[in-house]
Design an enzyme around this catalytic site. Structure first.
Site, PDB file in Angstrom:
ATOM      1  N   SER A 118       0.854  -1.192   0.000  1.00 21.71           N
ATOM      2  CA  SER A 118       0.000   0.000   0.000  1.00 21.71           C
ATOM      3  C   SER A 118       0.885   1.235   0.000  1.00 21.71           C
ATOM      4  CB  SER A 118      -0.886  -0.005   1.251  1.00 21.71           C
ATOM      5  OG  SER A 118      -1.520   1.244   1.458  1.00 21.71           O
TER       6      SER A 118
ATOM      7  N   TYR B 246      -3.637  -0.857   9.940  1.00 28.13           N
ATOM      8  CA  TYR B 246      -3.434  -1.022   8.497  1.00 28.13           C
ATOM      9  C   TYR B 246      -2.046  -0.517   8.106  1.00 28.13           C
ATOM     10  CZ  TYR B 246      -4.447  -0.904   3.476  1.00 28.13           C
ATOM     11  OH  TYR B 246      -4.430  -1.115   2.112  1.00 28.13           O
TER      12      TYR B 246
END
Length: 253
Positions: free
Chosen positions: A145, A158
């Site tokens: 990410s 996350y």
């Protein structure tokens, strides 16, 4: 011809979380390049299966909750029973939970870390052992990410999990390159998927995000199709431990 290096005819790809969005796009891309697909999902990926079958490729669907690593041996045994071998692993399954860091709970932390990083590591381990038994290498592609590079806001677990993905990718590449196993990652930018519905629905946040992306648009699932085929192919045989940002230039600004 150099284009032959991108062909994946006869290969078998195992991909997690391919019923919608980026995972579905990557599964379709690999099938278009010649792969049969083993899809691991919590729900039945009927649309993905139908689209891959229409391409003339085989699709094997396995139902499993990857937040529990105890399912991994059964996933491998079922995959091999269906397809006989595995050549490519795409670790795409993941979740994101949003909460202020001062209010983030241990349960929220563990739920994200268990799926996004712990399960990714142990599935990679299991598939790498199979690659070594097969004796002809393999490709592992992790989905990282932008928050593998940045801190983010209100996504503590996350950010931690995707930072771990980039580190794990490097570590595994260091250890497994000697076996002909390439381990790399794709870091999608701001993509128009169900994970970003709330951001795109906010006029303020949507404009803030678009203002920073040099390409001037949100990414689409199709934008990861070329990168995943490249990293899965012989064209990427000398690429090890790299995380490729597919972000419209976000990190460059």
């Amino acid at each position: 011809m150099v284009l032959n290096a991108f062909q994946l005819t006869g290969k078998v790809a195992l991909i997690t979380g391919c019923n919608t969005g980026l995972g579905q796009a990557m599964a379709l891309a690999l099938a278009q390049a010649g792969c049969d697909i083993i899809g691991v999902n919590r729900s039945e990926p009927a649309e993905t299966a139908a689209r891959i079958t229409r391409l003339g490729r085989r699709f094997y669907g396995l139902n499993a909750d990857l937040s529990d690593t105890r399912v991994i041996p059964d996933i491998l045994s079922q995959a091999l029973a269906h397809a006989g071998r595995i050549d490519i692993l795409v670790n795409n399954a993941g979740i994101i939970l949003r909460q202020d860091a001062v209010d983030f709970t241990e349960q929220e932390w563990d739920a994200v870390m268990d799926l996004n990083s712990k399960s990714l590591f142990f599935l990679s381990q299991a598939v790498a052992r199979q690659f070594i038994r097969q004796g002809d290498g393999g490709k592992i592609i992790n989905v990282a990410s932008l928050l593998s590079f940045q801190g983010g806001i209100r996504v503590a677990s996350y950010t931690a999990s995707k930072s771990a993905v980039m580190g794990i990718t490097r570590l595994l590449a260091n250890e497994w390159a000697q076996h002909g196993i390439n381990v790399n990652a794709i870091a999608p930018g701001y993509m128009a998927t169900n994970n970003t519905d709330s951001l795109r629905a906010s006029a303020v946040r949507n404009q803030e995000i678009l203002a920073r992306i040099p390409a001037g648009r949100w990414g689409e699932p199709a934008d990861v199709m070329g990168p995943v085929v490249f990293l899965a192919s012989a064209a990427a045989d000398y690429i090890n431990g790299y995380t490729l940002a597919v972000d419209g230039g976000w990190l460059a600004r």
